[in-house]
Design a protein around this motif. Structure first.
Motif, PDB file in Angstrom:
ATOM      1  N   GLN A 287     -11.459  12.166  -3.807  1.00  0.00           N
ATOM      2  CA  GLN A 287     -11.372  10.848  -4.428  1.00  0.00           C
ATOM      3  C   GLN A 287     -10.141  10.662  -5.307  1.00  0.00           C
ATOM      4  O   GLN A 287      -9.505   9.624  -5.252  1.00  0.00           O
ATOM      5  N   ASP A 288      -9.829  11.668  -6.109  1.00  0.00           N
ATOM      6  CA  ASP A 288      -8.754  11.448  -7.084  1.00  0.00           C
ATOM      7  C   ASP A 288      -7.418  11.216  -6.401  1.00  0.00           C
ATOM      8  O   ASP A 288      -6.541  10.582  -6.952  1.00  0.00           O
ATOM      9  N   THR A 289      -7.231  11.736  -5.189  1.00  0.00           N
ATOM     10  CA  THR A 289      -5.963  11.497  -4.527  1.00  0.00           C
ATOM     11  C   THR A 289      -5.956  10.151  -3.803  1.00  0.00           C
ATOM     12  O   THR A 289      -4.924   9.729  -3.331  1.00  0.00           O
ATOM     13  N   ASP A 290      -7.080   9.495  -3.684  1.00  0.00           N
ATOM     14  CA  ASP A 290      -7.075   8.210  -3.002  1.00  0.00           C
ATOM     15  C   ASP A 290      -6.374   7.143  -3.822  1.00  0.00           C
ATOM     16  O   ASP A 290      -5.712   6.269  -3.272  1.00  0.00           O
ATOM     17  N   ALA A 291      -6.508   7.215  -5.143  1.00  0.00           N
ATOM     18  CA  ALA A 291      -5.747   6.290  -5.981  1.00  0.00           C
ATOM     19  C   ALA A 291      -4.257   6.539  -5.749  1.00  0.00           C
ATOM     20  O   ALA A 291      -3.470   5.595  -5.685  1.00  0.00           O
ATOM     21  N   GLU A 292      -3.913   7.813  -5.570  1.00  0.00           N
ATOM     22  CA  GLU A 292      -2.513   8.144  -5.314  1.00  0.00           C
ATOM     23  C   GLU A 292      -2.022   7.479  -4.025  1.00  0.00           C
ATOM     24  O   GLU A 292      -0.918   6.939  -3.969  1.00  0.00           O
ATOM     25  N   LEU A 293      -2.877   7.514  -3.001  1.00  0.00           N
ATOM     26  CA  LEU A 293      -2.503   6.893  -1.735  1.00  0.00           C
ATOM     27  C   LEU A 293      -2.331   5.383  -1.909  1.00  0.00           C
ATOM     28  O   LEU A 293      -1.375   4.795  -1.409  1.00  0.00           O
ATOM     29  N   LEU A 294      -3.236   4.769  -2.665  1.00  0.00           N
ATOM     30  CA  LEU A 294      -3.132   3.324  -2.896  1.00  0.00           C
ATOM     31  C   LEU A 294      -1.843   2.988  -3.641  1.00  0.00           C
ATOM     32  O   LEU A 294      -1.175   1.989  -3.346  1.00  0.00           O
ATOM     33  N   VAL A 295      -1.492   3.841  -4.613  1.00  0.00           N
ATOM     34  CA  VAL A 295      -0.266   3.605  -5.374  1.00  0.00           C
ATOM     35  C   VAL A 295       0.953   3.720  -4.463  1.00  0.00           C
ATOM     36  O   VAL A 295       1.846   2.865  -4.482  1.00  0.00           O
TER      37      VAL A 295
END
Lengths: 731, 75
Positions: A287-295
């Motif tokens: 999950q925490d890397t999904d925000a990274e992908l969105l960014v």
């Protein structure tokens, strides 16, 4: 002067505070965008290279003298893809740009490659998060123009809301307008922190990010927008207020869940289906890397929108001439032969081509120069010891140093040509698979291959490696590459002891050299570089280019001068020191200074004392240790010392052959061939020469050179003893 | 779902996601180079010792085959 301007810039009263010092400008950009060419054009001769305070990353800094006698201080920060760092170089760029308020640069000049705008704008979007005033220098416009309609400076300025100046580092065009734009930017009062970044507006992360920025603003000395987004991307910057970190974690989790659920409603149906499938496949753990992908998606969407509006152009990659060449040069049938041919060419150039030049210089020094000095000293009735010291010690040492000069020029020239032409990145791609065993990048192949010719330029060649840990490891491994100076010793000794089988013995030594490099790499990497992990290959291949003579020549000269400065003194001094030890008699009655036999000199006494140390390897005799001793200075000295200590001629003297047989027969207790093989293995594994140590010290530092020296002696001793003890069972 | 590794030279595919792979790993670097969902990637050539040379707009990027295998794509 300190490396950070203090007080100016980030606080909004730039003009008032700047009167206290020279404004500090950071030059930032992706690798290969012409950033360093621009830096050279800005600063000219007014620059110096040194480690950044507290870091092991070398940064060039200089004075930028602009119109009206005003000066700016410029630092050429390492080429970087991201402020989410992946290497020490990138971490430095992040640390400089996100330092606490008051320590940040007063302005950033961002080198933007017009031929490659999307990825450059990605980095720019991160830099804009730091609130430092940015001026964009548009580079590579000629390359871009050849490919179609590049984004123009005016259109980009309009879309970015930033000053954009088209520059040409090689001709110096655009530098004055760039300086004006920087001075203007320094006078601007930065907008208040807390507003939403342009790239984030309208993206799924906008609301959460705005929330976090509001929370961070005023509670951290670091740029609030940068801090908020890096927390969202799972980074853990130091000294973050606990409440903020907690909120960021919760926000990242909400974004991941939302992205998973809302995927189907995304306006872009094609990517929406697949994105939700992708997120579902990853499960909750990621999950925490999904925000990274969105960014990342949001930044790229912004970059593409900017390009689209600034220069509408057909989408998709069109095949270029470079692509057509790459299809051939990287193909299965042709790729490896071409790669090997290039490496063979490099090897030939650093051996065959360099040889006559080296010999010529060496003969010139030992002939006319030494002879002239001799006659001159005789004419002024100089004492014998002074003549010996000056001619046999100093001039001989300088001669040795000079023989390296053509070698280094050829090496640096080849490196520059390979790098500037663009082939080097391809070679790294081809060799990637092979070097992966040692967890080294494909580029490490080249310095190692050059090591077969001469270790000294090979060590200088480690500079093509981007990571310090890679440079250090390769720097420690190069001395085990069997150089041509060692080959001369192999041929002579193997010829004496192995006759018609000497070719096989020499071949065995080369195989042993490669095995030694691999083995040492496998031992040293986990011991000294525990953090060196296997890295994925994601490597940009620049378009093929014709290298320009001026740039290449300047690079070669700079590197050669650095080599002579750092290694020159040591090489000359050690040659003189060994001469001195051979000239000083070890006691009374052995003749005067400079007139003593080697055996009775201090040098002879020392080598006699060390002989028992190598007795377990079967060659515990002072002739052998004396040869190894001068071999430390240069391998060329091994044969001449053997000849000298037996009072024989160097070339095929039957007296030398007979003496060697007798010595090794006695020292090995009747296993002379086993002892000879052990002696050769020792020659292979121990320190090649003092010039190598000097070059090593210049590249990897005194401490590691010392450690490496110890390991070389230990490895040579262990291997020689092992070889002798096993081989004596056979011979 | 096919990966970039399954694509033939000369074809253009659209990135749909990145397999997580091991901890740390190459995911961030891939995102930063522009391998984001929705990006179009053209396979230019296959490397002599494995791996792929791909075009992402005007940028040319070499990937080892394991990394290329992590890029999910469709069209």
């Amino acid at each position: 002067m300190s490396c950070h301007a203090t007080g100016a810039g980030a606080t909004g009263t730039a003009t008032a505070e700047r009167s206290t010092g020279t404004p500090f400008v950071a030059l930032v950009g992706n690798p290969n965008v012409g950033k360093s060419t621009l830096f050279n054009a800005l600063t000219g001769a007014h620059q110096r290279v040194g480690n950044w305070p507290g870091k092991t990353v070398a940064v060039a800094q200089g004075d930028w003298r602009t119109a009206g006698g005003r000066r700016l201080r410029v630092a050429d920060l390492p080429g970087s893809y991201s402020l989410l760092p992946d290497s020490p170089d990138e971490a430095l760029v992040r640390d400089v740009l996100t330092a606490p308020a008051g320590e940040r640069p007063d302005a950033v000049v961002f080198a933007l490659d017009a031929a490659n705008p999307a990825r450059n704008l990605y980095l720019l979007s991160q830099i804009l998060d730091t609130d430092i005033p940015v001026v964009v220098a548009l580079t590579m416009t000629d390359v871009a123009a050849r490919r179609g309609t590049p984004p123009g400076a005016q259109a980009l300025a309009r879309e970015l809301g930033l000053p954009v100046v088209r520059v040409e580092g090689r001709t110096g065009a655009g530098l004055d307008p760039l300086a004006d734009a920087v001075w203007d930017a320094l006078d601007l009062v930065p907008p208040p922190a807390g507003r939403i970044s342009a790239w984030a507006a309208g993206s799924p992360v906008a609301a959460e990010l705005a929330d976090l920025v509001a929370e961070a603003a005023g509670r951290t000395p670091h740029p609030a927008r940068w801090l908020a987004v890096s927390l969202l991307c799972g980074e853990e910057p130091p000294a973050v207020p606990a409440a903020l970190a907690e909120r960021a974690g919760a926000a990242a989790a909400r974004l991941a869940t939302a992205a998973e659920g809302a995927g189907a409603q995304d306006t872009d149906a094609r990517s929406a289906d697949t994105r939700s499938a992708d997120l579902a496949a990853q499960g909750a753990g990621a999950q925490d890397t999904d925000a990274e992908l969105l960014v990342a998606e949001a930044r790229y969407a912004w970059a593409h929108a900017v390009i689209e509006r600034a220069a509408p152009r057909p989408a998709g990659a069109r095949p270029t001439l470079t692509d057509r060449v790459d299809r051939l040069l990287l193909s299965r049938g042709f790729g490896i032969p071409f790669f090997l041919a290039v490496m063979w060419g490099v090897f030939q150039a650093t051996t065959v081509l360099a040889k006559p030049l080296q010999d010529g210089l060496g003969d010139f020094v030992s002939g006319p120069v030494s002879g002239g000095a001799d006659r001159l000293l005789e004419a002024v009735h100089a004492p014998g010891w002074l003549t010996g010291l000056l001619v046999d010690g100093l001039i001989n040492g300088v001669g040795q140093l000079l023989t390296f000069v053509p070698l280094m020029i050829i090496m640096f020239l080849l490196l520059a040509l390979l790098e500037d032409s663009g082939y080097f990145a391809r070679a790294a791609f081809v060799a990637d698979r092979l070097m992966r065993t040692l967890r080294l990048p494909g580029r490490a192949f080249l310095p190692l291959v050059v090591g077969f010719g001469c270790n000294v330029p090979a060590l200088a060649g480690t500079r093509i490696l981007n990571r310090r840990s890679h440079r250090l490891l390769v720097g420690l491994l190069i001395p085990y590459m069997s150089c041509t100076a060692r080959l001369a010793v192999y041929v002579m000794i193997a010829g004496v002891f192995f006759g018609s089988n000497s070719g096989t013995v020499v071949f065995f030594l080369y195989v042993a050299s490669v095995l030694l490099v691999v083995g040492m790499g496998l031992i040293l990497r986990p011991l000294l570089f525990r953090d060196m992990k296997e890295e994925p290959l994601v490597l940009e291949l620049p378009p093929y280019r014709l290298p320009t003579l001026r740039v290449t020549g300047a690079q070669v000269w700079q590197k050669l001068a650095a080599f002579l400065r750092t290694a020159g003194g040591i090489i000359v001094a050690t040659a003189a020191a060994v001469w001195l030890l051979m000239a000083i008699p070890a006691g009374a009655g052995h003749g005067g200074f400079g007139k003593v036999d080697v055996e009775q000199s201090v040098f002879g006494t020392v080598t006699r004392a060390t002989a028992p140390l190598v007795a377990p390897a079967g060659f515990g005799d002072w002739h052998a240790t004396a040869a190894l001793g001068t071999g430390l200075v240069a391998k060329e000295g091994v044969i001449s010392t053997l000849a000298q200590t037996y009072s024989a001629d160097e070339d095929g003297d039957p007296k030398l052959t007979a003496s060697l047989h007798a010595t090794f027969e006695e020292s090995s207790g009747g296993h002379q061939r086993a002892a000879a093989l052990a002696f050769l293995v020792f020659i292979l594994a121990y320190t090649p020469c003092f010039a190598t140590l000097a070059a090593q010290r210049a590249e990897i530092g005194t401490r590691l050179t010392g450690i490496g020296f110890g390991i070389q002696l230990a490895a040579a001793w262990l291997l020689a003893v092992g070889v002798f003890q096993i081989a004596r069972l056979v011979w | 779902m096919p990966s970039l590794n399954d694509s033939r030279p000369g074809t253009t595919v659209r990135i749909t996601g990145i397999d997580p792979g091991q901890a740390g790993g190459s995911r961030r670097r891939l995102l930063e180079f522009g391998f984001v969902p929705g990006a179009d990637v053209t396979v230019i050539a296959r490397g002599a010792t494995g791996g792929l040379l791909v075009g992402l707009g005007d940028t040319r990027v070499a990937l080892d085959s394991r990394t290329a295998g992590r890029l999910r794509c469709g069209r």
